[in-house]
Design an enzyme around this catalytic site. Structure first.
Site, PDB file in Angstrom:
ATOM      1  CG  ASP A   1      39.161  -7.064   0.672  1.00 22.36           C
ATOM      2  OD1 ASP A   1      40.154  -6.734  -0.405  1.00 22.36           O
ATOM      3  OD2 ASP A   1      38.185  -7.788   0.169  1.00 22.36           O
TER       4      ASP A   1
ATOM      5  CE  LYS B   1      44.096  -5.484  -5.373  1.00 21.76           C
ATOM      6  NZ  LYS B   1      43.284  -6.263  -4.622  1.00 21.76           N
TER       7      LYS B   1
ATOM      8  CG  ASP C   1      39.428 -14.006  -4.329  1.00 21.93           C
ATOM      9  OD1 ASP C   1      38.424 -13.234  -5.065  1.00 21.93           O
ATOM     10  OD2 ASP C   1      40.311 -13.471  -3.589  1.00 21.93           O
TER      11      ASP C   1
ATOM     12  CD  GLU D   1      42.906  -9.490  -2.648  1.00 24.30           C
ATOM     13  OE1 GLU D   1      42.194  -9.804  -3.605  1.00 24.30           O
ATOM     14  OE2 GLU D   1      43.375  -8.334  -2.767  1.00 24.30           O
TER      15      GLU D   1
END
Ligand code: ADP
Ligand code: MG
Length: 579
Positions: A10, A72, A172, A149
């Site tokens: 992850d 990211k 999420d 994810e």
């Protein structure tokens, strides 16, 4: 040689984790600090060595110019970041995090690993996905599969509840990205029905509202303060982060305003924040969570009442205001069935087991969707008028993958020998409002009258990567491209150069990493102390730093013990084993 371990990673905006599937179940792997969460933070030491994780996070407080976090967010763009005067892309920084996790996995498993499943936000576009695959390459990892994810989190949930039939929402909210996914579990088959989100919205934005508000209340603006008082802002962010977390537990909290050197102490001015103020500040962000949630439900053709469970994933779903919003949107109190930090990495490891046909998951099947509409630019004819710039979908959003779809286009002029196919992603009817993915030039066509048919075939694979083919039925000509990167595709030489650059950077030795963490922690702590205590800490710190670079284990162990003792006598809790 025996089979490679089934590794899942992850790669988060804030934190990254690595898990392995073995003996029929997934398990998390601990890093050099015995923690499962590795902050996605990269620091470059003066020695040229690279620090990843907790020590880099501490280093950010004293030397922000050597440290980079939250990169990211820039995956898939050309943006680069300066680290101690050297330039790095988001891909390169991500590859350093991956390399560090790879090393942790190798230390745990006692063997080398070269393959992994890596997760991305469901809402990541083609360029961001391709960038993630490249980051793996630079870290010496073949990315076997890219998975979304929320899908990974759902796999973790479904792994333990294969017999149940349920409709779920995975909500999420991480540090920098937001995904909402609607899915159904039916007799071991996990079917993703709809996904939506925002790739630049997360917990960090909530922290930032506190930072901006604190600066405004002390008569500053963020832009100016960042230029003039970078240490103050760096420390204020850390303070605001603590206040935000405190507000997940209590109705009020406070933020200390650091001085220009980034120090806080008992005399620092303090601002109060209560839950109501935070909620008001966060209102625009909460609004932005609402829209994708409704869209994912609509795409899955489900009403809120048809959802059986809402699963919260991502650290930022610990905020009561976010939980309340999720409860309201889906008319259902969210469940805490899976661990919000750990579910994604565990699911990635389950996916790795699925890819490897592991017996333990032979009764599980998973299907996913592509989150965005993919298509090409076309020209529309309005009477005799030709208007360019329109978008023609080929694969519609939330189509189950893998998928292959065709649409035909036609030459517009007599004798036209070239057609350039511009590929876009997005939901607007105008290409200018969508994301350009690349282009495919179809040339060498025979000079025929206008209206020659060209079939465009889009193939979207399980990794979410897109292949575009153009076929000319009349002549049998075929052209193909895989959408990989923005702008020019890197040449073999450029790839080699990138690899060489990353290999020249050495990760700080793993067995000494813990020592570096203590050094960075004590260096940051020093700045907070009054003169007398500062002198005492500085003495032990000097000694520690001296022995750190010598080859005398006994002397070093002594210096280390002394340093921890001094820190603890000052009430500064340096934990040997975080969490
Ligand atoms: P990512 O997957 O993007 O790396 P995480 O799932 O680790 O992110 O979540 C990180 C985010 O969660 C950060 O913005 C962090 O501030 C936030 N967070 C973690 N714990 C809490 C908490 N107790 N209260 C509020 N926010 C939290
Ligand atoms: Mg995450």
């Amino acid at each position: 040689m025996s089979q490679q371990p089934h590794l899942g990673i992850d790669l988060g905006t804030t934190n990254s984790l690595v898990a392995v599937f073995e003996h029929g179940a997934p398990r998390l792997i601990r890093n050099a600090h015995r923690a499962v969460l590795t902050p996605s933070v990269v620091g470059l030491l003066e020695s040229g060595e690279v620090l990843v994780g907790e020590p880099a996070r501490h280093l950010a407080l004293t030397a922000p110019e050597r440290v980079c976090a939250a990169f990211k967010r820039w995956m898939g763009t050309d943006r680069s970041v300066q680290l101690a005067g050297r330039s790095f892309s988001a891909i390169e920084l991500s590859s350093l995090v991956l390399a560090s996790l790879k090393r942790d996995a190798e230390a745990d498993l006692g063997r080398s690993v070269t393959k992994a499943v890596v997760t991305v936000p469901a809402y990541f576009n083609q360029l961001q996905r391709a960038a993630t695959v490249r980051a793996g390459e630079l870290a010496g990892l073949t990315v076997e599969r890219i998975i979304n994810e929320p899908t990974a989190a759902a796999l973790t949930y479904g792994f333990h509840r294969r017999e149940q039939n349920q409709r779920l929402v995975v909500f999420d909210l991480g540090g920098g990205t937001f995904d909402v996914t609607v899915l159904e579990i039916f007799e071991g088959v996990l079917e993703i029905k709809g996904a939506a989100g925002e790739s630049r919205l997360g917990g960090e934005d909530f922290t930032e509202t506190l930072v901006s508000d604190a600066l405004a209340r002390t008569g500053r603006t963020l832009e100016l303060a960042e230029l003039r008082e970078p240490l103050l802002v760096a420390r204020l962010r850390a303070e605001a982060e603590l206040a935000k977390r405190a507000l997940s537990e209590a109705r009020t909290s406070s933020v200390r305003i650091p001085d220009a050197q980034g120090r806080v102490g008992p005399d620092s001015p303090t601002l109060e924040f209560d839950a109501a103020r935070f909620e008001a500040l966060a209102q625009p962000l909460l609004e932005r969570l609402r829209r994708p949630s409704l869209r994912a439900l609509a795409d899955a053709r489900l009403a809120p009442a048809q959802i059986d469970e809402v699963i919260l994933v991502g650290g930022a779903t610990r905020m009561p205001i976010v939980q309340a919003l999720a409860a309201q949107l889906f008319s259902r109190a969210p469940r805490h069935e899976v661990h919000p930090d750990e579910a994604v990495a565990l699911g990635a490891a389950i996916q790795a087991a699925l890819v490897a046909d592991d017996q333990a998951v032979s009764d599980m099947v998973m299907t996913d969707v592509c989150p965005h509409t993919l298509g090409v630019e076309i020209t529309k004819e309005f009477g005799s008028r030709h208007v360019e710039g329109y978008f023609m979908p080929v694969i519609h959003r939330n189509t189950t993958i893998p998928v292959s779809r065709e649409e035909s286009v036609f030459t517009r002029h007599d004798g036209q020998t070239t057609v350039s196919v511009h590929v876009f992603q997005g939901e607007s009817r105008l290409v200018s409002e969508n994301l350009a993915l690349g282009k495919l030039i179809v040339d060498g066509l025979p000079p025929l009258p206008r209206g020659l048919e060209i079939i465009l075939r889009f193939t979207y694979d399980l990794n979410g990567l897109l292949e575009v083919e153009a076929i000319v039925p009349k002549t049998g000509q075929r052209y193909a491209t895989v959408i990989k990167q923005s702008g020019a595709q890197p040449t073999k030489e450029q790839l080699q150069a990138a690899l060489a650059k990353m290999q020249a950077l050495k990760l700080y030795p793993r067995e000494k990493l813990e020592n570096q963490r203590l050094l960075a922690f004590a260096t940051a702590a020093l700045r907070e102390l009054d003169a007398e205590r500062r002198a005492e800490l500085e003495r032990t710190l000097d000694l520690y730093e001296h022995w750190l670079n010598q080859n005398d284990a006994a002397a070093f162990a002594y210096a280390r013990g002394a340093l921890i003792e001094v820190l603890e006598s000052f009430g500064l809790s340096y934990r040997e084993e975080p969490q």
